[in-house]
Design an enzyme around this catalytic site. Structure first.
Site, PDB file in Angstrom:
ATOM      1  N   LYS A 108      -2.997  -2.217  58.355  1.00 35.48           N
ATOM      2  CA  LYS A 108      -1.895  -1.317  58.007  1.00 35.48           C
ATOM      3  C   LYS A 108      -2.319   0.143  58.213  1.00 35.48           C
ATOM      4  O   LYS A 108      -3.510   0.444  58.338  1.00 35.48           O
ATOM      5  CB  LYS A 108      -1.471  -1.542  56.544  1.00 35.48           C
ATOM      6  CG  LYS A 108      -0.869  -2.919  56.311  1.00 35.48           C
ATOM      7  CD  LYS A 108       0.503  -3.041  56.944  1.00 35.48           C
ATOM      8  CE  LYS A 108       1.278  -4.252  56.484  1.00 35.48           C
ATOM      9  NZ  LYS A 108       1.173  -5.415  57.378  1.00 35.48           N
TER      10      LYS A 108
HETATM   11  C1  PLP Z   1       7.188  -5.751  56.016  1.00 33.11           C
HETATM   12  C2  PLP Z   1       6.087  -6.384  55.221  1.00 33.11           C
HETATM   13  N1  PLP Z   1       6.297  -6.705  53.941  1.00 33.11           N
HETATM   14  C3  PLP Z   1       5.354  -7.259  53.177  1.00 33.11           C
HETATM   15  C4  PLP Z   1       4.101  -7.530  53.680  1.00 33.11           C
HETATM   16  C5  PLP Z   1       3.103  -8.216  52.817  1.00 33.11           C
HETATM   17  O1  PLP Z   1       1.912  -7.537  52.652  1.00 33.11           O
HETATM   18  P1  PLP Z   1       0.557  -8.334  52.328  1.00 33.11           P
HETATM   19  O2  PLP Z   1       0.102  -8.976  53.574  1.00 33.11           O
HETATM   20  O3  PLP Z   1      -0.379  -7.268  51.852  1.00 33.11           O
HETATM   21  O4  PLP Z   1       0.865  -9.309  51.252  1.00 33.11           O
HETATM   22  C6  PLP Z   1       3.811  -7.197  54.997  1.00 33.11           C
HETATM   23  C7  PLP Z   1       2.485  -7.469  55.557  1.00 33.11           C
HETATM   24  O5  PLP Z   1       2.269  -7.813  56.667  1.00 33.11           O
HETATM   25  C8  PLP Z   1       4.830  -6.614  55.804  1.00 33.11           C
HETATM   26  O6  PLP Z   1       4.618  -6.288  57.083  1.00 33.11           O
END
Ligand code: PLP
Length: 374
Positions: free
Chosen positions: A187
């Site tokens: 990210k």
């Molecule tokens: C749009 C979106 N929402 C939520 C998430 C969830 O994040 P995490 O992977 O830290 O749980 C991601 C991660 O890829 C995402 O791209």
């Protein structure tokens, strides 16, 4: 797609020292680094409350838990996003209502939101997809008119700045009632494992959320609400503290890379470069995503991979067609944009360490393939 090692090499001394400090003190959970990061991020975002947690999916779930939504309440979100967004809605026994997206920005379509509102609608979850802020002014107006919560899924756009029509600016993720983000390594602000956070300017909600992340406890061993165990660990907080100082320059590097890509593809009849809405800092390019027209997209993916160029198709299947989220109420004609995007999108390498030589190699490989095969 990313060069985490190259980025790490440049800040190695500071990061290593901050991790060593955690190891020396053994305060692995809730160490001072976590509080320090929380404060630093609150200052950076100009938001009253940051609640760190274990990942971006938890952040979204906990944000929704804090809003007292009831099973069966409808939550409107985009059909074209990562599954985590809709997953937590379903997990909480709320009813996801997927709607189509804008063909240019790929973000939730404001008119589609309006059409989907029913007496059961309680919240809207805009996703700032690929690093670009959704049309927050219009979304907040709709929410106000219908008394709905807005939960920003800001996993992909941390550091972006939204400019209102009157020129006022706000960091993305501080506009809705509450927002979530992810610090997944790739990210824009990534740690070296999993991490996430929730942001809000609402004092009462922030208090509630701080309990929910910690087993519903506000006083030790008193469990007032049903909670979860979702913590950002001290090592990840130490990494994030070191990296937060660089977030603006990281995002600037991404925007520079996007500019160079745009320049190389400019005017090509089969390539649509990312549409940017608003001011230059509205899009911080978590992904650089092209639409390719009358091109065998999957053959292009294969060709790039064969030439040592990683690329991704985000996302290949609309959420309303995923087995887990099918709903007999959905009509295909309501998802024409997403149904088309899944066939045309391709994301090229995008990270802070891309150099002009790499971009030239990537763009010429894409263009040569398309010129020969379309
Ligand atoms: C749009 C979106 N929402 C939520 C998430 C969830 O994040 P995490 O992977 O830290 O749980 C991601 C991660 O890829 C995402 O791209």
């Amino acid at each position: 797609m990313v060069d985490l090692k190259g980025q790490y090499q440049k800040i190695k001394d500071v990061v290593d020292a901050s991790i060593s400090q955690v190891l020396e003190t053994t305060a692995y959970i809730n160490g001072p680094q976590v509080h320090e990061f929380q404060k630093n991020l609150e200052t950076y975002l100009n938001v009253k409350h940051v609640i760190p947690c274990a990942n971006g999916t938890d952040a979204l779930q906990i944000a929704m838990m804090g809003l007292d939504l009831k099973p069966g309440d409808e939550v409107i979100t985009a059909d074209f996003t990562f599954a985590a967004t809709v997953e937590v809605i379903a997990l909480l026994q709320l009813t996801p209502v997927l709607v189509d997206v804008d063909p240019n920005t790929f973000n939730i379509d404001v008119e589609a939101i309006k059409k989907a509102i029913t007496p059961k609608t309680k919240a809207i979850v805009p996703v700032h997809l690929f690093g670009q802020c959704a049309n927050m002014e219009a979304i907040m107006d709709i929410a106000k008119a219908h008394n709905l919560y807005v939960i920003e899924d800001n996993a992909q756009a941390i550091g972006a700045t939204y400019t209102y029509s009157d020129g006022k600016k706000a960091k993305v993720g501080t506009i809705g009632h509450v927002a979530s983000t992810s610090f997944f390594p790739s990210k824009n602000l990534g740690c070296y494992g999993d991490g996430g956070a929730i942001f809000t300017n609402d004092d009462a909600l922030a208090h509630k959320l701080r309990g929910i992340v910690n087993h519903g406890m506000y006083e030790r061993y008193h469990h007032d609400v049903v909670g979860v165990n979702s913590r950002l660990d001290s090592i990840q907080a130490a990494v994030l503290n070191s990296k937060l100082k660089h977030l603006d320059s990281y995002n600037a590097a991404r925007i520079n890379a996007a500019n160079a890509y745009d320049q190389a593809f400019k005017g090509h009849e089969h390539i649509v470069t990312p549409f940017r809405e608003g001011s230059v800092d509205n899009h911080v390019f978590h992904q650089y995503t092209l639409k390719v027209k009358d091109v065998n997209r999957d053959a292009l993916v294969k060709h790039l991979n064969e030439n040592g160029i990683p690329c991704g198709v985000y996302y290949p299947i609309p959420l309303h067609l995923q087995k887990a989220y099918k709903d007999s109420r959905y009509k295909e004609e309501d998802f024409t944009v997403t149904n088309q995007l899944v066939k045309e999108v391709i994301s090229l390498p995008m990270h802070t360490e891309l150099n002009m030589e790499q971009i030239e190699y990537i763009t010429s490989t894409v263009i040569n393939f398309i010129n020969k095969n379309s």
